[in-house]
Design a protein around this motif. Structure first.
Motif, short mmCIF file in Angstrom:
data_model
loop_
_atom_site.label_atom_id
_atom_site.label_comp_id
_atom_site.label_asym_id
_atom_site.label_seq_id
_atom_site.Cartn_x
_atom_site.Cartn_y
_atom_site.Cartn_z
N HIS A 76 -35.50 20.90 55.52
CA HIS A 76 -34.51 20.05 56.18
C HIS A 76 -33.29 19.77 55.32
O HIS A 76 -32.57 18.80 55.55
N SER A 77 -33.03 20.63 54.35
CA SER A 77 -31.92 20.41 53.43
C SER A 77 -30.61 20.99 53.96
O SER A 77 -30.60 22.02 54.64
N ASP A 78 -29.52 20.32 53.63
CA ASP A 78 -28.19 20.87 53.91
C ASP A 78 -27.45 21.19 52.60
O ASP A 78 -26.23 21.33 52.58
N LYS A 79 -28.23 21.33 51.53
CA LYS A 79 -27.62 21.65 50.23
C LYS A 79 -27.35 23.15 50.15
O LYS A 79 -27.44 23.87 51.13
N SER A 80 -27.03 23.62 48.96
CA SER A 80 -26.42 24.96 48.83
C SER A 80 -27.42 26.09 48.61
O SER A 80 -27.01 27.24 48.45
N GLY A 81 -28.72 25.80 48.62
CA GLY A 81 -29.69 26.83 48.28
C GLY A 81 -29.66 28.06 49.14
O GLY A 81 -29.84 29.18 48.64
N ALA A 82 -29.45 27.90 50.44
CA ALA A 82 -29.43 29.07 51.33
C ALA A 82 -28.16 29.88 51.18
O ALA A 82 -28.15 31.09 51.43
N ALA A 83 -27.07 29.22 50.77
CA ALA A 83 -25.79 29.91 50.59
C ALA A 83 -25.72 30.64 49.26
O ALA A 83 -25.14 31.73 49.17
N MET A 84 -26.31 30.08 48.23
CA MET A 84 -26.17 30.65 46.89
C MET A 84 -26.86 32.00 46.75
O MET A 84 -26.51 32.80 45.90
N ARG A 85 -27.86 32.27 47.60
CA ARG A 85 -28.71 33.45 47.45
C ARG A 85 -28.44 34.54 48.49
O ARG A 85 -29.07 35.60 48.46
N VAL A 86 -27.52 34.33 49.40
CA VAL A 86 -27.42 35.16 50.60
C VAL A 86 -26.54 36.39 50.44
O VAL A 86 -26.45 37.22 51.34
N ALA A 87 -25.89 36.56 49.31
CA ALA A 87 -24.90 37.63 49.14
C ALA A 87 -25.37 39.01 49.60
O ALA A 87 -24.61 39.72 50.27
N LYS A 122 -14.07 17.75 42.69
CA LYS A 122 -15.44 18.02 42.28
C LYS A 122 -16.30 18.52 43.44
O LYS A 122 -16.17 18.04 44.57
N VAL A 123 -17.17 19.46 43.14
CA VAL A 123 -18.06 20.04 44.15
C VAL A 123 -19.43 19.38 44.06
O VAL A 123 -20.07 19.40 43.00
N GLY A 124 -19.87 18.79 45.15
CA GLY A 124 -21.18 18.18 45.20
C GLY A 124 -22.26 19.18 45.57
O GLY A 124 -22.05 20.39 45.55
N SER A 125 -23.41 18.69 45.96
CA SER A 125 -24.57 19.54 46.17
C SER A 125 -24.66 20.17 47.55
O SER A 125 -25.49 21.04 47.78
N LYS A 126 -23.82 19.76 48.47
CA LYS A 126 -23.90 20.27 49.84
C LYS A 126 -23.43 21.73 49.92
O LYS A 126 -22.47 22.13 49.25
N GLY A 127 -24.08 22.49 50.77
CA GLY A 127 -23.72 23.89 50.90
C GLY A 127 -22.30 24.10 51.36
O GLY A 127 -21.59 25.01 50.87
N GLY A 183 -18.50 19.96 38.80
CA GLY A 183 -19.61 19.71 39.72
C GLY A 183 -20.58 20.88 39.71
O GLY A 183 -20.92 21.42 38.65
N ASP A 184 -21.01 21.30 40.88
CA ASP A 184 -22.03 22.35 41.02
C ASP A 184 -21.38 23.73 40.89
O ASP A 184 -21.42 24.56 41.79
N VAL A 185 -20.79 23.98 39.73
CA VAL A 185 -19.91 25.13 39.59
C VAL A 185 -20.65 26.45 39.40
O VAL A 185 -20.06 27.51 39.67
N ASP A 186 -21.90 26.43 38.96
CA ASP A 186 -22.60 27.70 38.86
C ASP A 186 -22.83 28.30 40.25
O ASP A 186 -22.70 29.52 40.44
N THR A 187 -23.11 27.46 41.22
CA THR A 187 -23.27 27.94 42.59
C THR A 187 -21.95 28.42 43.16
O THR A 187 -21.88 29.46 43.83
N VAL A 188 -20.88 27.68 42.92
CA VAL A 188 -19.55 28.10 43.40
C VAL A 188 -19.21 29.47 42.83
O VAL A 188 -18.77 30.38 43.56
#
Length: 277
Positions: free
Chosen positions: A110-121, A193-198, A227-232
């Motif tokens: 039920h998360s809306d954070k960035s996990g699904a976006a960071m891995r989808v390339a 700053k970039v927060g944790s949301k996808g 912020g969450d710059v490794d994901t960006v």
């Protein structure tokens, strides 16, 4: 693509949620940086790359793109090469599961954070928009079965697709994605700053991608957000690797981790993925 996004991940990991003064002083691309508080080794990639690797291997192997197979790959990738970088709760969850079936039975997606976006390339390499969107959604629902979780994963995958297939000027990538997803948010430049949301990570990545002319410029811009710059950086360099000159400093390539699943493994898998589009 995998090598470049891993460089972005590993470089960004040194700055994740660090103070702006630290970022401003050390974001020089002269080498990997030791994070001021984390224990991450310089040059080591994080969960962003490890979970991308799981999906890339599934895609390259041609196995069915189902929640069961996706979850199995996530579990296998983690347990064969345990590493820090995951959110604490999710890392504890992965430690406690051993099969894809167990993963699916116990996950609360039920998360809306960035996990699904960071891995989808890797999904972005597929040949049609419809297939990209379908597979991006299937993998997102495994852990991020929310409107924003799915939308951010879809946008990140479309960025790779747009660049890989040369569908237009890189400066227009956000507008193209906004049109495909029916939401103007993807065309709006990100600031601050970039927060944790996808949605935050993907918007920042698109802003960096569209506004710069080389991969090194994109990487510095991603980290400069704070912020969450490794994901960006992971999301942005996955797309940039197909369309912008690769002027990443040699030291970042040379010092990227190169164990069993490091730089050489990523490069070999990159070659296999080229056949998927």
């Amino acid at each position: 693509m995998l090598v470049e996004l891993a460089v972005g991940d590993a470089y960004g990991a040194g700055f994740e949620y660090a103070e702006p003064d630290f970022v401003a002083a050390h974001n020089t691309l002269r080498g990997y940086v030791s994070h001021p508080t984390h224990g991450q080794l310089p040059g080591a990639y994080t969960d962003d790359t490890q979970m991308t690797l799981a999906l890339a291997e599934l895609l390259a192997d041609g196995d069915p793109w189902t929640p069961e197979h996706i979850a199995e790959r996530f579990v296998d990738a983690f347990h064969r090469d345990p590493r820090p970088g995951y959110a604490g709760g999710f890392q504890a969850f992965l430690v406690g599961v051993r099969t894809g079936a167990d993963f699916l039975a116990r996950i609360r997606p039920h998360s809306d954070k960035s996990g699904a976006a960071m891995r989808v390339a890797p999904v972005g390499l597929l040949s049609t928009v419809d297939e990209v969107l379908h597979r991006a959604e299937v993998q997102a629902r495994v852990t991020h079965d929310t409107p924003d979780g799915i939308a951010s994963a879809s946008a990140a995958a479309l960025a790779v697709h747009y660049c890989r297939h040369g569908l237009g000027p890189v400066a227009e990538v956000g507008a193209w994605i906004a049109d495909r997803l029916g939401s103007p948010v993807w065309a709006r430049p990100w600031q601050g700053k970039v927060g944790s949301k996808g949605v935050m990570s993907v918007r920042a990545a698109l802003t960096a991608l569209a506004g710069h002319d080389s991969q090194s410029e994109v990487l510095r811009a991603c980290v400069a957000f704070t912020g969450d710059v490794d994901t960006v950086a992971t999301i942005a360099l996955a797309a940039a690797s197909w369309v912008l000159p690769n002027d990443l400093p040699q030291v970042l390539l040379d010092d990227l981790e190169n164990g069993t699943y490091g730089r050489d493994h990523l490069a070999q898998l990159d070659a296999r993925l080229r056949e998927c589009g």
